[in-house]
Design an enzyme around this catalytic site. Structure first.
Site, mmCIF file in Angstrom:
data_model
loop_
_atom_site.group_PDB
_atom_site.id
_atom_site.type_symbol
_atom_site.label_atom_id
_atom_site.label_comp_id
_atom_site.label_asym_id
_atom_site.label_seq_id
_atom_site.Cartn_x
_atom_site.Cartn_y
_atom_site.Cartn_z
ATOM 1 N N GLU A 1 0.814 -1.225 0.000
ATOM 2 C CA GLU A 1 0.000 0.000 0.000
ATOM 3 C C GLU A 1 0.846 1.273 0.000
ATOM 4 O O GLU A 1 0.591 2.202 0.782
ATOM 5 C CB GLU A 1 -0.959 -0.011 1.197
ATOM 6 C CG GLU A 1 -2.033 -1.073 1.090
ATOM 7 C CD GLU A 1 -3.081 -0.995 2.197
ATOM 8 O OE1 GLU A 1 -2.944 -0.150 3.099
ATOM 9 O OE2 GLU A 1 -4.043 -1.780 2.153
ATOM 10 N N GLU B 1 -5.559 -8.324 -0.402
ATOM 11 C CA GLU B 1 -6.276 -7.988 0.839
ATOM 12 C C GLU B 1 -7.733 -7.739 0.482
ATOM 13 O O GLU B 1 -8.029 -6.851 -0.326
ATOM 14 C CB GLU B 1 -5.701 -6.743 1.529
ATOM 15 C CG GLU B 1 -4.393 -6.976 2.259
ATOM 16 C CD GLU B 1 -3.971 -5.780 3.106
ATOM 17 O OE1 GLU B 1 -4.863 -5.100 3.662
ATOM 18 O OE2 GLU B 1 -2.757 -5.531 3.187
#
Length: 503
Positions: free
Chosen positions: A172, A291
């Site tokens: 991320e 995710e």
């Protein structure tokens, strides 16, 4: 109310990569400590791993587990988790405002993976660190011996290399909450240089570059384009993340979020094609949706720790969503989407596996149990292996903020030709109406229904607990019939079903 589905043996989407049923474990909350690892637990094995959790994970047949993060990895020194436990340092984890004992590191995680029968998918730190640490970690994990890092691994008790093939290039990195956050050009250059170095060691590695943390990020989808322009020739997958929430207690709109997920995948798949065309490349890059899950139940209770008002506790209860029956439907819809997008989504990881927004919960010193969402994940992972069918579905629908027309009936189909099995996963989004569904099978020959599982509950908010572990659980269905090449099944309001046909 009626719905129809047509399935033809020759009309397929793609072979489903088994790794689309993967999972994720981060050093966050109780995912590791009192999750998989609790040496004082009555069921603990010689390595300190909880046997009751191991059994629940083994039943899921999880093909791959991503580790050690997550936000945690962006300030993680992998060297802290090797060598004698008593010599490992305690570190402060800035991502989750907790302390990390490093009692579990790559050796312990690798041994646990071998016990539960899964592969490792390791992440390198491209937040606070870079190329050098990544190449050293790779050498430690994968080189047979005769070098500094591989010999240190041998000294630490592991003679044979683990030969890990899947490596995530950070986590991320588009998010300002990330330690070492970078813009797309900064990250793209670093990821490309890291990938080049790792491929100098082993050209056969599968490398995953960071895509957007979610489709609401201001940098999306330019982030994907810019990062891929730097890395396309050096990576195999781009990661996507998405979490699902019903904050307004609006079930119909909540269950429409799968449309947003589908558009997210479609947009990034198109961006991949754009960059491929610009580079005139023959290589294909796929999506690693590493995710995903429902996440919102625990947000309010976590604020004290995340805001730093509770010091630096070790393995506190964080992100411990208690899932209800409504979430069963959402997870079923997500998995159906991945099956239908199996031509571009080759890896996916439910986040996470134990305690932290997880299908499995534990009590310290006490029981482990399956949360409500365990079951759709179980059915898809165990029975959703094979080829995704290109289905033609006609269903009445309704309008949501995500799409003008959201069909009440959502269905995916998987043909396992080796086993001679056809499996359908069906969700009814309607609040009050049963929907009689007819599936026409063409080109498959004769068959019979051999398994029919149904999940319904009169209370959308019903949950499983340590003392009532089967409040929300599947039951055997008896209404699925196959005759004259047509499967008929009635879908009760707000229900999830699996129907298996032996051909």
């Amino acid at each position: 109310m009626k719905a129809t589905v047509k399935a033809h043996k020759d009309y397929t989407i793609s072979r489903i990569d088994d790794r689309v049923y993967g999972a994720f474990l981060e050093h966050l909350g109780r995912a590791v400590y009192t999750g998989i690892y609790e040496p004082d637990h009555p069921t603990a094995d010689a390595d300190g791993m909880r046997g009751d959790v191991t059994e629940l994970v083994q039943a899921l047949n999880v093909p791959v587990v991503r580790y050690p993060g997550g936000n945690f990895v962006s300030a993680y020194n992998w060297e802290d988790g090797i060598g004698p436990r008593e010599e490992r340092p305690v570190r402060l984890d800035l991502a989750w405002h907790t302390s990390e004992s490093n009692a579990v590191g790559v050796h312990e995680f690798a041994d646990w993976c071998a016990t539960v029968g899964t592969e490792m998918m390791l992440a390198v730190n491209l937040g606070s660190r870079g190329v050098d640490e990544a190449r050293n970690f790779l050498e430690y994990v994968n080189h047979p011996g005769g070098s500094y890092w591989s010999d240190l691994r041998i000294k630490n008790g592991r003679k044979e290399p683990w030969n890990v093939k899947m490596w995530c290039l950070g986590n991320e990195m588009d998010g300002p909450w990330q330690v070492g956050h970078k813009d797309a050009n900064e990250y793209g250059k670093l990821a490309a240089n890291t990938a080049r170095a790792m491929r100098m060691f082993d050209k056969s590695l599968e490398l995953i570059v960071c895509g957007s943390s979610n489709s609401d990020m201001p940098s999306y989808p330019d982030w994907e384009r810019i990062v891929l322009e730097h890395t396309y020739d050096h990576v195999d997958h781009i990661s996507l993340h998405m979490y699902f929430a019903n904050r307004e207690d609006d079930t119909p709109n909540y269950l429409g979020l799968s449309h947003k997920l589908d558009r997210y995948i479609e947009t990034v798949a198109a961006t991949i094609k754009q960059v491929k065309a610009k580079k005139k490349s023959r290589r294909d890059v796929y999506i690693s949706f590493d995710e995903w899950n429902v996440w919102y139940h625990s947000n309010k209770q976590d604020r004290k720790i995340l805001d730093g008002n509770d010091g630096w506790p070790h393995a506190p209860g964080l992100l411990e969503d208690i899932y209800n029956f409504e979430d069963v439907l959402m997870v079923g819809l997500i998995l159906n989407t991945f099956i239908r997008r199996s031509d571009v989504v080759k890896i996916a990881c439910i986040a996470q596996l134990v305690n932290v927004i997880a299908p499995i919960m534990t009590e310290k010193g006490g029981p482990a149990w399956a949360q409500t969402i365990y079951y759709p994940y179980y059915f898809a992972s165990v029975y959703g292996r094979g080829t995704a069918m290109q289905l033609l579905t006609s269903s009445p629908g309704y309008e949501t903020t995500h799409a003008a027309e959201t069909p009440y009936v959502d269905v995916s189909g998987v043909h396992n030709e080796e086993e001679g099995m056809l499996t359908f996963f069906l969700v009814n989004r309607h609040a009050s109406a049963s929907i009689d569904t007819e599936v026409t099978l063409e080109g498959f020959g004769d068959g019979s229904v051999v398994d029919h599982q149904v999940m319904t509950h009169p209370d959308l908010k019903a949950v499983n607990t340590a003392t009532n572990q089967q409040e929300v659980a599947p039951r055997k269905g008896d209404g699925a019939k196959l005759a004259g090449g047509k499967l008929t099944v009635s879908l009760p309001p707000y229900s999830y079903q699996m129907v298996r046909i032996k051909l």
